[in-house]
Design a protein around this motif. Structure first.
Motif, PDB file in Angstrom:
ATOM      1  N   CYS A  13     -11.453  16.213 -19.370  1.00  3.35           N
ATOM      2  CA  CYS A  13     -11.997  15.115 -20.202  1.00  3.35           C
ATOM      3  C   CYS A  13     -11.086  14.974 -21.417  1.00  3.35           C
ATOM      4  N   VAL A  14     -10.024  14.225 -21.277  1.00  3.55           N
ATOM      5  CA  VAL A  14      -9.012  14.189 -22.332  1.00  3.55           C
ATOM      6  C   VAL A  14      -9.282  13.168 -23.424  1.00  3.55           C
ATOM      7  N   ALA A  15     -10.126  12.188 -23.152  1.00  7.27           N
ATOM      8  CA  ALA A  15     -10.357  11.110 -24.114  1.00  7.27           C
ATOM      9  C   ALA A  15     -11.771  11.170 -24.681  1.00  7.27           C
ATOM     10  N   TYR A  16     -11.917  10.558 -25.826  1.00 10.70           N
ATOM     11  CA  TYR A  16     -13.243  10.409 -26.434  1.00 10.70           C
ATOM     12  C   TYR A  16     -14.018   9.340 -25.668  1.00 10.70           C
ATOM     13  N   GLN A  17     -15.281   9.166 -26.021  1.00  8.74           N
ATOM     14  CA  GLN A  17     -16.129   8.195 -25.334  1.00  8.74           C
ATOM     15  C   GLN A  17     -15.581   6.774 -25.414  1.00  8.74           C
ATOM     16  N   ASP A  18     -14.816   6.462 -26.456  1.00  8.98           N
ATOM     17  CA  ASP A  18     -14.248   5.121 -26.592  1.00  8.98           C
ATOM     18  C   ASP A  18     -12.879   4.994 -25.918  1.00  8.98           C
ATOM     19  N   ASN A  19     -12.505   5.984 -25.115  1.00 12.63           N
ATOM     20  CA  ASN A  19     -11.254   6.024 -24.355  1.00 12.63           C
ATOM     21  C   ASN A  19     -10.012   6.156 -25.235  1.00 12.63           C
ATOM     22  N   ALA A  20     -10.190   6.708 -26.426  1.00 10.81           N
ATOM     23  CA  ALA A  20      -9.071   6.976 -27.322  1.00 10.81           C
ATOM     24  C   ALA A  20      -8.686   8.448 -27.213  1.00 10.81           C
ATOM     25  N   LEU A  21      -7.404   8.744 -27.406  1.00  8.82           N
ATOM     26  CA  LEU A  21      -6.931  10.133 -27.378  1.00  8.82           C
ATOM     27  C   LEU A  21      -6.866  10.752 -28.771  1.00  8.82           C
ATOM     28  N   LEU A  58      -6.599   0.529 -15.642  1.00  4.20           N
ATOM     29  CA  LEU A  58      -6.569   1.871 -16.222  1.00  4.20           C
ATOM     30  C   LEU A  58      -5.241   2.572 -15.970  1.00  4.20           C
ATOM     31  N   GLU A  59      -4.603   2.292 -14.846  1.00  2.00           N
ATOM     32  CA  GLU A  59      -3.296   2.880 -14.572  1.00  2.00           C
ATOM     33  C   GLU A  59      -2.248   2.317 -15.536  1.00  2.00           C
ATOM     34  N   ARG A  60      -2.358   1.038 -15.853  1.00  2.72           N
ATOM     35  CA  ARG A  60      -1.402   0.396 -16.768  1.00  2.72           C
ATOM     36  C   ARG A  60      -1.636   0.802 -18.215  1.00  2.72           C
ATOM     37  N   ALA A  61      -2.878   0.851 -18.642  1.00  2.75           N
ATOM     38  CA  ALA A  61      -3.216   1.150 -20.031  1.00  2.75           C
ATOM     39  C   ALA A  61      -4.509   1.964 -20.070  1.00  2.75           C
ATOM     40  N   PRO A  62      -4.427   3.241 -19.730  1.00  2.00           N
ATOM     41  CA  PRO A  62      -5.653   4.030 -19.617  1.00  2.00           C
ATOM     42  C   PRO A  62      -6.299   4.416 -20.947  1.00  2.00           C
ATOM     43  N   PHE A  63      -5.542   4.431 -22.026  1.00  6.52           N
ATOM     44  CA  PHE A  63      -6.083   4.909 -23.291  1.00  6.52           C
ATOM     45  C   PHE A  63      -5.970   3.851 -24.378  1.00  6.52           C
ATOM     46  N   ARG A  64      -6.976   3.808 -25.203  1.00  5.32           N
ATOM     47  CA  ARG A  64      -7.099   2.775 -26.227  1.00  5.32           C
ATOM     48  C   ARG A  64      -6.013   2.843 -27.292  1.00  5.32           C
ATOM     49  N   ASP A  65      -5.567   4.046 -27.637  1.00  6.34           N
ATOM     50  CA  ASP A  65      -4.666   4.204 -28.770  1.00  6.34           C
ATOM     51  C   ASP A  65      -3.306   4.810 -28.424  1.00  6.34           C
TER      52      ASP A  65
END
Length: 158
Positions: free
Chosen positions: A41-49, A14-21
């Motif tokens: 809570c910065v990301a959506y449920q799918d971990n996308a910003l 998660l530190e390397r690539a915390p967000f999907r998009d």
């Protein structure tokens, strides 16, 4: 390891690539990680910003108050009572919207929160002044995007 892969912990991943998009080293990625570390809570449920998506009132409330309102969400679901005429008790943003109105960071009119409406310039200024303690320079935000808000909030937090 036989195939050249390295096993890493979930935290390291998660530190390397915390967000999907969004790349972790991008400005949006850095701003989002900063707010995430501060409990947002910065990301959506799918971990996308979804940095280019227009920010809605419900999303803004959820970003700022989502983690803190888990007990309130459970209470709303159990009660079956809608907090606003346009938000069912099971709506994912219901409890966050209640907290946003209680703290005066956002407002409801005629018993409606309007969770799907885009955030206006005036609402953004009110939110930042109340929740962040600082008012941003008033700009004509015809449509605030998630990425613009992340940069603004991270900047106002110093």
């Amino acid at each position: 390891t036989d195939h050249g892969y390295k096993v890493v912990t979930a935290s390291e991943l998660l530190e390397r690539a915390p967000f999907r998009d969004t790349a972790a080293e991008s400005r949006t990625g850095r701003d989002a990680r900063r707010l995430l570390r501060m409990g947002w809570c910065v990301a959506y449920q799918d971990n996308a910003l979804r940095p280019e998506r227009t920010l809605t009132r419900g999303e803004l409330a959820m970003m700022a108050f989502g983690w803190d309102t888990v007990p309130k969400r459970i209470e709303l679901i159990r009660s079956g009572r809608a907090p606003f005429r346009d938000l069912a008790p099971r709506h994912p943003y219901a409890a966050a919207a209640v907290r946003a109105v209680e703290t005066r960071a956002m407002s409801a009119q005629d018993g409606r929160f309007r969770p799907d409406a885009p955030v206006t310039s005036l609402e953004l200024a009110q939110f930042c002044a109340t929740r962040l303690g600082r008012t941003p320079p008033l700009k004509d935000w015809s449509q605030v995007t998630h990425g613009e808000f992340l940069a603004l909030a991270a900047g106002l937090m110093g």
